[in-house]
Design a protein around this motif. Sequence first.
Motif, short mmCIF file in Angstrom:
data_model
loop_
_atom_site.label_atom_id
_atom_site.label_comp_id
_atom_site.label_asym_id
_atom_site.label_seq_id
_atom_site.Cartn_x
_atom_site.Cartn_y
_atom_site.Cartn_z
N LEU A 40 33.83 37.58 32.10
CA LEU A 40 34.57 36.94 33.19
C LEU A 40 35.26 37.98 34.06
N ASP A 41 35.75 39.03 33.44
CA ASP A 41 36.40 40.12 34.18
C ASP A 41 35.39 40.77 35.14
N ARG A 42 34.21 41.09 34.62
CA ARG A 42 33.20 41.74 35.46
C ARG A 42 32.72 40.82 36.58
N GLY A 43 32.61 39.53 36.30
CA GLY A 43 32.06 38.63 37.28
C GLY A 43 33.04 38.10 38.31
N ALA A 52 45.93 37.09 46.41
CA ALA A 52 45.96 35.64 46.16
C ALA A 52 44.63 35.15 45.60
N LEU A 53 43.52 35.65 46.14
CA LEU A 53 42.21 35.24 45.65
C LEU A 53 41.98 35.77 44.24
N ARG A 54 42.45 36.98 43.97
CA ARG A 54 42.27 37.54 42.63
C ARG A 54 43.11 36.77 41.61
N ARG A 55 44.28 36.30 42.02
CA ARG A 55 45.10 35.51 41.10
C ARG A 55 44.41 34.18 40.79
N ARG A 56 43.83 33.54 41.84
CA ARG A 56 43.10 32.28 41.60
C ARG A 56 41.89 32.51 40.70
N ALA A 57 41.22 33.64 40.91
CA ALA A 57 40.07 33.96 40.05
C ALA A 57 40.51 34.14 38.60
N GLY A 58 41.68 34.73 38.41
CA GLY A 58 42.20 34.89 37.06
C GLY A 58 42.54 33.56 36.42
N VAL A 59 43.08 32.64 37.19
CA VAL A 59 43.37 31.30 36.68
C VAL A 59 42.06 30.62 36.27
N PHE A 60 41.05 30.74 37.12
CA PHE A 60 39.75 30.13 36.84
C PHE A 60 39.15 30.74 35.57
N VAL A 62 40.72 32.02 32.98
CA VAL A 62 41.43 31.52 31.80
C VAL A 62 41.01 30.08 31.50
N LEU A 63 40.83 29.26 32.53
CA LEU A 63 40.39 27.88 32.32
C LEU A 63 39.00 27.84 31.67
N ILE A 64 38.10 28.70 32.13
CA ILE A 64 36.77 28.77 31.52
C ILE A 64 36.88 29.19 30.06
N LEU A 65 37.67 30.21 29.81
CA LEU A 65 37.84 30.71 28.45
C LEU A 65 38.37 29.63 27.52
N PHE A 196 44.71 39.54 38.72
CA PHE A 196 43.69 38.82 37.96
C PHE A 196 44.20 38.43 36.58
N GLY A 197 45.03 39.27 35.98
CA GLY A 197 45.54 38.99 34.64
C GLY A 197 46.83 38.21 34.60
N TRP A 198 47.33 37.81 35.77
CA TRP A 198 48.61 37.10 35.84
C TRP A 198 48.60 35.82 35.00
N ALA A 199 47.58 35.00 35.15
CA ALA A 199 47.52 33.73 34.42
C ALA A 199 47.46 33.95 32.92
#
Length: 321
Positions: A40-43, A52-60, A62-65, A196-199
């Motif tokens: 998920l990190d690589r992708g 802001a987009l990187r934070r949303r990607a991090g939330v996404f 974590v949800l997938i995980l 990205f790691g905020w969430a």
Amino acid sequence: MNAPVTLLALLIEAMFGYPDWVARRIGHPASWMGRLIALLDRGLNREAEDPALRRRAGVFAVLILVFVVGVAALMVERSLLLLPLGIVAVAILASTLLAQKSLYAHVARVAFALESGDLQAAREAVSHIVGRETAQLDEAGVARAAIESLAENFSDGVVAPSFWMVLGGLPVAAVYKAINTADSMIGHRTARYRDFGWAAAKLDDLVNLPASRLAALTIVGASTFTPGASAANAWEAVGRDASQHASPNAGYPEAAMAGALGLSLGGPRRYDDLHVDGAWMGDGRRDAAASDIRAALALYACADAILVGIVALIAILIAIA
């Protein structure tokens, strides 16, 4: 079913741990989760995108995980429970989410190296259980780092998965482990993971909140039964110092351990190129030694026994209710 499974899992892990030959052949559940987190990190973690987009990607991510791990664990649990002695099979699998035996062994290895007069080996041993820079630590620094890791990982690696296992069984405990693993991998305040790691970092803080307080209470309770430890000092240190820690959770078990043993833990430390001027937990000695690690291990063993007793009591009360 959850409390008996948790009790069995605690007893199995305390006796057998996670065998090395199993780890060599199939890895460990945390390593399987780590592969998904790395994927998920690589992708999803694109450094060219705005914060802001990187934070949303991090939330996404974590949800997938959480979804993948939770669903997989639920399916495995339900399948195993259809088998004869399925509850034992679930408990064996659940035991892999606990770290009582391995934590004791890793910390004891640091004490043994210091007792042997091999500071370099002690630095190497402690580097496997802490995230900070260890190459320049003196004997006292190595001993404090080992004791701090023992206290914090008692909360994160034993109390927290047990707590969530009692509440939600194998699936919820596995989700907790996934969140905790994600925090250790991507929950850093570096340029790559600040957004990205905020969430992952925030969610880990949340799911560890009840366990950190419970861990501190069990350490305070264990201080009553451990020779040389002070329950009064442990309680005082928690009330005075725990909230001063940079982490909303780590300060509680660390302060309890420090107060119980008459030590000062925490303080300034270095993580790669980042210097952290951390608060001190406890108002005792800073010149810790191998003997203090041994005392901390005795306190840890007693606190762990109290935890097992609490889970056993819950299982009994549920059975007779």
